[in-house]
Structure formats: structure tokens, C-alpha cells
Design a protein around this motif. Structure first.
Motif, PDB file in Angstrom:
ATOM      1  N   ILE A 150       0.845  -1.202   0.000  1.00  0.00           N
ATOM      2  CA  ILE A 150       0.000   0.000   0.000  1.00  0.00           C
ATOM      3  C   ILE A 150       0.877   1.247   0.000  1.00  0.00           C
ATOM      4  O   ILE A 150       1.757   1.405   0.854  1.00  0.00           O
ATOM      5  CB  ILE A 150      -0.935   0.006   1.218  1.00  0.00           C
ATOM      6  N   GLU A 151       0.620   2.097  -0.965  1.00  0.00           N
ATOM      7  CA  GLU A 151       1.371   3.344  -1.104  1.00  0.00           C
ATOM      8  C   GLU A 151       0.394   4.509  -1.251  1.00  0.00           C
ATOM      9  O   GLU A 151      -0.630   4.395  -1.937  1.00  0.00           O
ATOM     10  CB  GLU A 151       2.284   3.299  -2.333  1.00  0.00           C
ATOM     11  N   ILE A 175      -6.809   3.111   6.624  1.00  0.00           N
ATOM     12  CA  ILE A 175      -6.323   1.783   6.224  1.00  0.00           C
ATOM     13  C   ILE A 175      -5.790   1.024   7.426  1.00  0.00           C
ATOM     14  O   ILE A 175      -6.088  -0.166   7.617  1.00  0.00           O
ATOM     15  CB  ILE A 175      -5.237   1.920   5.144  1.00  0.00           C
ATOM     16  N   ALA A 176      -5.003   1.705   8.252  1.00  0.00           N
ATOM     17  CA  ALA A 176      -4.429   1.054   9.429  1.00  0.00           C
ATOM     18  C   ALA A 176      -5.515   0.587  10.399  1.00  0.00           C
ATOM     19  O   ALA A 176      -5.467  -0.538  10.914  1.00  0.00           O
ATOM     20  CB  ALA A 176      -3.458   2.009  10.119  1.00  0.00           C
ATOM     21  N   GLU A 177      -6.493   1.452  10.648  1.00  0.00           N
ATOM     22  CA  GLU A 177      -7.571   1.082  11.562  1.00  0.00           C
ATOM     23  C   GLU A 177      -8.368  -0.103  11.026  1.00  0.00           C
ATOM     24  O   GLU A 177      -8.772  -0.991  11.786  1.00  0.00           O
ATOM     25  CB  GLU A 177      -8.494   2.281  11.767  1.00  0.00           C
ATOM     26  N   THR A 178      -8.604  -0.115   9.709  1.00  0.00           N
ATOM     27  CA  THR A 178      -9.386  -1.186   9.101  1.00  0.00           C
ATOM     28  C   THR A 178      -8.647  -2.519   9.173  1.00  0.00           C
ATOM     29  O   THR A 178      -9.272  -3.582   9.320  1.00  0.00           O
ATOM     30  CB  THR A 178      -9.704  -0.844   7.636  1.00  0.00           C
ATOM     31  N   THR A 179      -7.328  -2.473   9.087  1.00  0.00           N
ATOM     32  CA  THR A 179      -6.530  -3.710   9.031  1.00  0.00           C
ATOM     33  C   THR A 179      -5.864  -4.054  10.358  1.00  0.00           C
ATOM     34  O   THR A 179      -5.066  -4.987  10.434  1.00  0.00           O
ATOM     35  CB  THR A 179      -5.450  -3.594   7.949  1.00  0.00           C
ATOM     36  N   GLY A 180      -6.174  -3.293  11.411  1.00  0.00           N
ATOM     37  CA  GLY A 180      -5.628  -3.603  12.722  1.00  0.00           C
ATOM     38  C   GLY A 180      -4.159  -3.273  12.884  1.00  0.00           C
ATOM     39  O   GLY A 180      -3.455  -3.911  13.678  1.00  0.00           O
ATOM     40  N   ARG A 181      -3.677  -2.286  12.153  1.00  0.00           N
ATOM     41  CA  ARG A 181      -2.279  -1.877  12.257  1.00  0.00           C
ATOM     42  C   ARG A 181      -2.165  -0.568  13.044  1.00  0.00           C
ATOM     43  O   ARG A 181      -3.130   0.172  13.176  1.00  0.00           O
ATOM     44  CB  ARG A 181      -1.659  -1.691  10.869  1.00  0.00           C
ATOM     45  N   ASP A 182      -0.968  -0.285  13.509  1.00  0.00           N
ATOM     46  CA  ASP A 182      -0.661   0.980  14.173  1.00  0.00           C
ATOM     47  C   ASP A 182       0.130   1.811  13.175  1.00  0.00           C
ATOM     48  O   ASP A 182       1.269   1.485  12.843  1.00  0.00           O
ATOM     49  CB  ASP A 182       0.162   0.720  15.430  1.00  0.00           C
ATOM     50  N   LYS A 184       1.666   4.548  13.336  1.00  0.00           N
ATOM     51  CA  LYS A 184       2.946   5.067  13.810  1.00  0.00           C
ATOM     52  C   LYS A 184       4.064   4.044  13.651  1.00  0.00           C
ATOM     53  O   LYS A 184       5.239   4.414  13.511  1.00  0.00           O
ATOM     54  CB  LYS A 184       2.821   5.487  15.280  1.00  0.00           C
ATOM     55  N   LYS A 185       3.701   2.749  13.655  1.00  0.00           N
ATOM     56  CA  LYS A 185       4.705   1.693  13.550  1.00  0.00           C
ATOM     57  C   LYS A 185       4.945   1.239  12.108  1.00  0.00           C
ATOM     58  O   LYS A 185       6.037   0.751  11.790  1.00  0.00           O
ATOM     59  CB  LYS A 185       4.286   0.490  14.395  1.00  0.00           C
ATOM     60  N   VAL A 186       3.941   1.402  11.228  1.00  0.00           N
ATOM     61  CA  VAL A 186       4.069   0.844   9.882  1.00  0.00           C
ATOM     62  C   VAL A 186       4.268   1.891   8.795  1.00  0.00           C
ATOM     63  O   VAL A 186       4.547   1.557   7.641  1.00  0.00           O
ATOM     64  CB  VAL A 186       2.844  -0.031   9.521  1.00  0.00           C
ATOM     65  N   ASP A 201       3.472  -5.248   5.479  1.00  0.00           N
ATOM     66  CA  ASP A 201       2.506  -4.542   6.323  1.00  0.00           C
ATOM     67  C   ASP A 201       2.772  -3.042   6.426  1.00  0.00           C
ATOM     68  O   ASP A 201       2.032  -2.318   7.101  1.00  0.00           O
ATOM     69  CB  ASP A 201       2.453  -5.162   7.722  1.00  0.00           C
ATOM     70  N   THR A 202       3.805  -2.537   5.757  1.00  0.00           N
ATOM     71  CA  THR A 202       4.064  -1.104   5.818  1.00  0.00           C
ATOM     72  C   THR A 202       3.117  -0.333   4.914  1.00  0.00           C
ATOM     73  O   THR A 202       2.537  -0.871   3.976  1.00  0.00           O
ATOM     74  CB  THR A 202       5.516  -0.774   5.418  1.00  0.00           C
TER      75      THR A 202
END
Length: 268
Positions: A150-151, A175-182, A184-186, A201-202
Motif C-alpha cells: 500500500i502506497e 487503512i491502518a484502523e481497518t486492518t488492525g495496524r498501528d 505510527k509503527k508501519v 505490512d508497511t
């Protein structure tokens, strides 16, 4: 019912757009316009400044002087000015549409404290089309993210000082919220030199600044053999102004709370 609107930062590029949008919208009236304290424009006609003709609304530099003349204030200024305006609006029961960016965590916490007293609309972007894109990104992320890189690529005019844009960051957050990512980390902000293979996952961000580009955002879901792109291009800042004015009228029917344009457009 006519919504009486105050516009802050009236001498700025976005302030003039907000005045134009208010004048053009149905059932809205510009009743106050503010400039920075000590401005040489104090006393000038707001409509003439914005290029929409004389309105009989005089520019002032003190919100307290006009607090009884409006129902909703639209504020696209600076964090310090917005916080000062929010404190006064909370005391007088005025709703706020906020497009100011660049709040620190402490400043944002202070702003959000007022949601218990008045309705606040805080959005990264007030364009109807951009907010539709936020919704489309939720669907795309659920379907494509597991198998895609994802870019996010954004472009703005040469004068924009923050990067990535608040809209690009919000797209990443969706996108992060939908996929359960943080995020700030990715999040990866730009690339240079030799690096390892891209981690799946970035979420990458690329920024372009130049010319008079109003705002362009593209999110790419790049899978093996195919890619999906969701793009929004703004050709006029009036798109943002129209959305903010729409939000102002909507807020007047809501109880005190924090809202965004997804609420205004019933996209949640």
C-alpha cells in the motif's frame, strides 16, 4: 432556518474561499469575519476582500466583539488561535467547524475537551469527494490489504508547509484502523538509497510539492498481477469551503460531541 456564520482567518487564501462558499450556499449568511489582531484590514468589508461584492460585514480582530452575531464559526487558522476561539465559543454555546491542522497532542486534547459543551466538527479534509474516498478505502483495505503493498502519493502547491498532508495521513489511518495496524509503527515516509525488500505490512507515503496544485491524493493497493488505485483531485479550494459550510449547518442540529465529515455525510 438561516445559519449565521463567522469565518476566521478571513484575509487568508482559505478564509476568502470560506466567505465565498458561505455567500453561495442556500440558507446561510456571513455575519462575522475575523482577521489577526492588529491587522491593517480591520474595518474593511469582508465581501470586497473575498471578491464577492460588498456584504456590509466589517472585518474585526476580536471574536468577543461579534460573539452574539453568529451561530457557527468556521476556523481554518492556527492551533493557538483555534484554541482561543474554542474557549470563547464554548462559553457562549457556538458550534465550531475546525479545519486547522498541526495541533500537538497536548493542544488537541485541550481542544477536544470542549466537545462536552458544544458540537465540534474536526476533519482532515472537508471535501465531499475526499470523504467518500475515506469510505471506499475501508472497503478496499478489507479486500486488498492482505495481498497488497500500500502506497499513498499526495501532491500540493509549492506553498504548503506540512507533509505528508493531513488528508494523506488520514487515509493511512483509515487503512491502518481497518486492518488492525498501528500507523505510527508501519508508516514509511519516503525512501532513499539501498534498503531491504519492502515489508508487506508497511504503508508508504510520498510527497510532491510544486506549482499551484490544489490537492491530489492517490492510494495504491499493489498486488501481484493487478493493482487498485483510489484517487481524488481537487481543482478548486471551493470544494473544501462548500463542505465546511455544509458541516456548519448540520452541526446546529446536533448535541455537544465531536464529529467529522463522515458524520455530516452519513457515511458511518
Amino acid at each position: 432556518m438561516t445559519t449565521r456564520i463567522a469565518v476566521t482567518g478571513a484575509a487568508g487564501r482559505m478564509g476568502k474561499i470560506l466567505i465565498e462558499a458561505t455567500v453561495k450556499a442556500d440558507n446561510t449568511e456571513l455575519t462575522a469575519a475575523l482577521v489577526r489582531p492588529g491587522s491593517s484590514l480591520v474595518g474593511a468589508d469582508a465581501g470586497e476582500l473575498a471578491g464577492v461584492g460588498k456584504l456590509g460585514v466589517t472585518l474585526v480582530d476580536n471574536l468577543a466583539d461579534v460573539i452574539d452575531t453568529f451561530d457557527a464559526i468556521i476556523d481554518f487558522t492556527t492551533p493557538a488561535a483555534t484554541l482561543e476561539n474554542a474557549a470563547l465559543c464554548a462559553r457562549h454555546g457556538k458550534v465550531m467547524v475546525i479545519g486547522t491542522t498541526g495541533f500537538s497532542d497536548t493542544e488537541k486534547d485541550a481542544l477536544l475537551a470542549y466537545q462536552s459543551q458544544i458540537p465540534l466538527c474536526l476533519a482532515a479534509n472537508y471535501s465531499t469527494g475526499v470523504n467518500l474516498c475515506f469510505k471506499l478505502l475501508e472497503t478496499a483495505a478489507r479486500v486488498m490489504a492482505a495481498d497488497s503493498d500500500i502506497e499513498i502519493v499526495e501532491a500540493h502547491h509549492r506553498h504548503k508547509v506540512d507533509s505528508p498532508s493531513g488528508t494523506a495521513l488520514r487515509m493511512g489511518e483509515v487503512i491502518a484502523e481497518t486492518t488492525g495496524r498501528d500507523l505510527k509503527k508501519v508508516a514509511v515516509y519516503g525512501r532513499e538509497g539501498i534498503s531491504d525488500a519492502r515489508a508487506r505490512d508497511t504503508i508508504g507515503f510520498a510527497t510532491v510539492r510544486g506549482g499551484d496544485v490544489v490537492g491530489e491524493h492517490t492510494v495504491m493497493f499493489l498486488a501481484d498481477g493487478e493493482r487498485v488505485e483510489i484517487t481524488h483531485k481537487a481543482s478548486s479550494r471551493l470544494a473544501f469551503g462548500n463542505g465546511a459550510v455544509r458541516a456548519a449547518g448540520w452541526l446546529l442540529t446536533q448535541p455537544p460531541a465531536l464529529y467529522d465529515m463522515q458524520d455530516v455525510l452519513d457515511l458511518k
